[in-house]
Design a protein around this motif. Structure first.
Motif, mmCIF file in Angstrom:
data_model
loop_
_atom_site.group_PDB
_atom_site.id
_atom_site.type_symbol
_atom_site.label_atom_id
_atom_site.label_comp_id
_atom_site.label_asym_id
_atom_site.label_seq_id
_atom_site.Cartn_x
_atom_site.Cartn_y
_atom_site.Cartn_z
ATOM 1 N N GLU A 1 0.831 -1.206 0.000
ATOM 2 C CA GLU A 1 0.000 0.000 0.000
ATOM 3 C C GLU A 1 0.863 1.252 0.000
ATOM 4 O O GLU A 1 0.581 2.222 -0.720
ATOM 5 N N ALA A 2 1.931 1.242 0.800
ATOM 6 C CA ALA A 2 2.817 2.400 0.865
ATOM 7 C C ALA A 2 3.504 2.633 -0.469
ATOM 8 O O ALA A 2 3.626 3.770 -0.939
ATOM 9 N N LEU A 3 3.954 1.562 -1.116
ATOM 10 C CA LEU A 3 4.641 1.710 -2.398
ATOM 11 C C LEU A 3 3.701 2.249 -3.473
ATOM 12 O O LEU A 3 4.108 3.047 -4.325
ATOM 13 N N VAL A 4 2.438 1.825 -3.433
ATOM 14 C CA VAL A 4 1.465 2.368 -4.390
ATOM 15 C C VAL A 4 1.257 3.855 -4.146
ATOM 16 O O VAL A 4 1.210 4.660 -5.085
ATOM 17 N N LEU A 5 1.135 4.242 -2.879
ATOM 18 C CA LEU A 5 0.972 5.662 -2.562
ATOM 19 C C LEU A 5 2.187 6.477 -3.020
ATOM 20 O O LEU A 5 2.040 7.568 -3.582
ATOM 21 N N LEU A 6 3.381 5.962 -2.768
ATOM 22 C CA LEU A 6 4.585 6.671 -3.187
ATOM 23 C C LEU A 6 4.647 6.813 -4.705
ATOM 24 O O LEU A 6 4.949 7.883 -5.235
ATOM 25 N N ARG A 7 4.336 5.725 -5.389
ATOM 26 C CA ARG A 7 4.333 5.776 -6.858
ATOM 27 C C ARG A 7 3.322 6.805 -7.365
ATOM 28 O O ARG A 7 3.617 7.617 -8.245
ATOM 29 N N ASP A 8 2.113 6.751 -6.791
ATOM 30 C CA ASP A 8 1.067 7.664 -7.258
ATOM 31 C C ASP A 8 1.376 9.112 -6.893
ATOM 32 O O ASP A 8 1.011 10.038 -7.624
ATOM 33 N N LEU B 1 4.384 10.460 -6.805
ATOM 34 C CA LEU B 1 5.342 10.927 -7.812
ATOM 35 C C LEU B 1 4.653 11.163 -9.146
ATOM 36 O O LEU B 1 4.898 12.168 -9.809
ATOM 37 N N ASN B 2 3.793 10.234 -9.532
ATOM 38 C CA ASN B 2 3.090 10.400 -10.798
ATOM 39 C C ASN B 2 2.145 11.603 -10.761
ATOM 40 O O ASN B 2 2.001 12.320 -11.756
ATOM 41 N N HIS B 3 1.491 11.820 -9.619
ATOM 42 C CA HIS B 3 0.580 12.953 -9.492
ATOM 43 C C HIS B 3 1.320 14.267 -9.729
ATOM 44 O O HIS B 3 0.781 15.212 -10.329
ATOM 45 N N ALA B 4 2.561 14.324 -9.270
ATOM 46 C CA ALA B 4 3.350 15.548 -9.417
ATOM 47 C C ALA B 4 4.012 15.661 -10.776
ATOM 48 O O ALA B 4 4.122 16.763 -11.327
ATOM 49 N N LEU B 5 4.453 14.522 -11.330
ATOM 50 C CA LEU B 5 5.288 14.570 -12.527
ATOM 51 C C LEU B 5 4.614 14.002 -13.780
ATOM 52 O O LEU B 5 4.916 14.441 -14.887
ATOM 53 N N GLU B 6 3.743 13.007 -13.613
ATOM 54 C CA GLU B 6 3.058 12.380 -14.748
ATOM 55 C C GLU B 6 1.608 12.098 -14.360
ATOM 56 O O GLU B 6 1.204 10.941 -14.179
ATOM 57 N N PRO B 7 0.775 13.125 -14.230
ATOM 58 C CA PRO B 7 -0.606 12.944 -13.736
ATOM 59 C C PRO B 7 -1.421 11.927 -14.532
ATOM 60 O O PRO B 7 -2.295 11.264 -13.966
ATOM 61 N N SER B 8 -1.134 11.770 -15.814
ATOM 62 C CA SER B 8 -1.920 10.838 -16.632
ATOM 63 C C SER B 8 -1.733 9.391 -16.209
ATOM 64 O O SER B 8 -2.545 8.524 -16.568
ATOM 65 N N LEU B 9 -0.667 9.118 -15.458
ATOM 66 C CA LEU B 9 -0.391 7.744 -15.025
ATOM 67 C C LEU B 9 -1.108 7.374 -13.731
ATOM 68 O O LEU B 9 -1.102 6.210 -13.335
ATOM 69 N N VAL B 10 -1.716 8.330 -13.059
ATOM 70 C CA VAL B 10 -2.393 8.058 -11.789
ATOM 71 C C VAL B 10 -3.735 7.404 -12.069
ATOM 72 O O VAL B 10 -4.569 7.950 -12.802
ATOM 73 N N ARG C 1 -8.779 10.931 0.775
ATOM 74 C CA ARG C 1 -7.544 10.750 1.546
ATOM 75 C C ARG C 1 -6.328 10.812 0.636
ATOM 76 O O ARG C 1 -5.304 11.418 0.979
ATOM 77 N N ARG C 2 -6.423 10.184 -0.525
ATOM 78 C CA ARG C 2 -5.302 10.206 -1.467
ATOM 79 C C ARG C 2 -5.022 11.624 -1.941
ATOM 80 O O ARG C 2 -3.861 12.047 -2.012
ATOM 81 N N GLU C 3 -6.075 12.365 -2.273
ATOM 82 C CA GLU C 3 -5.890 13.738 -2.733
ATOM 83 C C GLU C 3 -5.273 14.603 -1.637
ATOM 84 O O GLU C 3 -4.433 15.473 -1.923
ATOM 85 N N ALA C 4 -5.689 14.382 -0.390
ATOM 86 C CA ALA C 4 -5.103 15.139 0.719
ATOM 87 C C ALA C 4 -3.621 14.802 0.869
ATOM 88 O O ALA C 4 -2.785 15.682 1.142
ATOM 89 N N TYR C 5 -3.292 13.535 0.673
ATOM 90 C CA TYR C 5 -1.889 13.113 0.747
ATOM 91 C C TYR C 5 -1.075 13.748 -0.378
ATOM 92 O O TYR C 5 0.014 14.296 -0.149
ATOM 93 N N PHE C 6 -1.609 13.724 -1.599
ATOM 94 C CA PHE C 6 -0.907 14.336 -2.724
ATOM 95 C C PHE C 6 -0.692 15.830 -2.483
ATOM 96 O O PHE C 6 0.377 16.388 -2.781
ATOM 97 N N ALA C 7 -1.709 16.481 -1.932
ATOM 98 C CA ALA C 7 -1.604 17.920 -1.661
ATOM 99 C C ALA C 7 -0.533 18.195 -0.612
ATOM 100 O O ALA C 7 0.218 19.179 -0.713
ATOM 101 N N ALA C 8 -0.456 17.327 0.411
ATOM 102 C CA ALA C 8 0.554 17.513 1.456
ATOM 103 C C ALA C 8 1.952 17.351 0.888
ATOM 104 O O ALA C 8 2.873 18.097 1.252
ATOM 105 N N VAL C 9 2.125 16.383 -0.016
ATOM 106 C CA VAL C 9 3.432 16.191 -0.651
ATOM 107 C C VAL C 9 3.793 17.413 -1.494
ATOM 108 O O VAL C 9 4.925 17.914 -1.446
ATOM 109 N N ALA C 10 2.825 17.912 -2.258
ATOM 110 C CA ALA C 10 3.071 19.085 -3.098
ATOM 111 C C ALA C 10 3.428 20.303 -2.261
ATOM 112 O O ALA C 10 4.321 21.083 -2.607
ATOM 113 N N THR C 11 2.727 20.487 -1.125
ATOM 114 C CA THR C 11 3.014 21.614 -0.244
ATOM 115 C C THR C 11 4.419 21.512 0.323
ATOM 116 O O THR C 11 5.178 22.493 0.355
#
Length: 294
Positions: A220-227, A229-238, A251-261
């Motif tokens: 689960e953690a590896l999927v989140l990490l992959r997504d 990175l993709n959300h930030a660099l290759e959104p079409s792959l998410v 929850r995923r969107e909140a996590y992506f936003a926290a990483v971006a911040t």
């Protein structure tokens, strides 16, 4: 733990050179018996990669890929030595066969046939052939002699372009920030399993769950990490998960936003090695296939 453990430079070398381990393991698996475990060789290779990154001295003028390949190949050969499965009886019979072949060669003035060796030892031809096959399968230490080119020569060592270096550094930055922003228990699993190299059973006991649950959390953690990175660099792959407005996606969107911040905040201030988030939060060098999240 060495003084280099947790050094971002070593972690970068490890993460970016994990494909090198896979390449050498694939080359190795093509020349060893089928009973040899790919996972065991990969584990030995990854451990050597970590050690190579910790010990690497760029001032010596040797490219890291070549230095690491030598260490990885040596560790894999050591692993193969440790799993040499030929029994003592097979080894003893092999010595008898070799001594008999030498003696007959001297007496006959030529290489003896299998039938002549079998007759001299009171064995059947089938027994001699079977013993030779057993020994040949166990001779994993002749690995390097099975090809005219060394594994070092088979591994490409092309230097990355400036654009590739910038892209790589960007990915590493996002990966660090994505690890720090993981939910606490998932972050614990990633840190303990991949960086501290703790056994899964120990992590499970500490968190009060089963080994299989730790395996699920790691995935689960590896999927989140992959997504992330993709959300930030290759959104079409998410890939979407669950309902578009469901709890899982929120929850995923909140996590992506926290990483971006976190990434934006880090980019707005000068980069300091000793301020790297991995430096304080991770307990040891990367020891597994965390690159799968990239």
């Amino acid at each position: 733990m060495t003084e280099h453990a947790g050094d971002p430079r070593a972690e970068d070398l490890i993460t970016s050179n994990m494909p090198l381990v896979g390449h050498i393991v694939r080359e190795t698996m093509g020349r060893v018996p089928s009973h040899v475990s790919r996972d065991d060789l990969t584990s030995a290779g990854l451990t050597a990669l970590v050690q190579a990154a910790q010990a690497f001295d760029a001032e010596r003028g040797v490219p890291f890929e070549r230095y690491a390949a030598t260490r990885i190949r040596g560790a894999i050969l050591d692993e193969l030595r440790s799993v040499d499965w030929a029994s003592r009886s097979v080894r003893r019979r092999a010595r008898d066969l070799e001594e008999t072949r030498i003696r007959l060669s001297g007496a006959l003035g030529r290489t003896p046939t299998v039938a002549e060796v079998a007759s001299a030892l009171g064995m059947s031809v089938e027994e001699v052939v079977a013993n030779d096959d057993d020994v040949n399968r166990a001779q994993v230490l002749s690995l390097q002699g099975s090809t005219s080119a060394s594994l070092d020569e088979l591994v490409p060592t092309r230097a990355p372009s400036p654009e590739q270096l910038i892209e790589h550094q960007e990915k590493l930055a996002y990966l660090r920030e994505a690890i720090v922003e993981l939910p606490e228990r998932l972050r614990t699993v990633v840190q303990d399993y991949f960086f501290a190299e703790r056994p899964m059973a120990d992590i499970a006991a500490e968190l009060g769950v089963t080994d299989s649950r730790i395996s699920q959390m790691r995935a689960e953690a590896l999927v989140l990490l992959r997504d992330a990175l993709n959300h930030a660099l290759e959104p079409s792959l998410v890939q979407p998960v669950g309902k578009p407005n469901g709890c899982a996606n929120r929850r995923r969107e909140a996590y992506f936003a926290a990483v971006a911040t976190r990434h934006a905040e880090a980019a707005s201030r000068p980069r300091r090695r000793d301020a790297d988030p991995l430096q304080s939060s991770l307990q040891g060098p990367l020891g597994g296939q965390l690159g799968a999240a990239g």
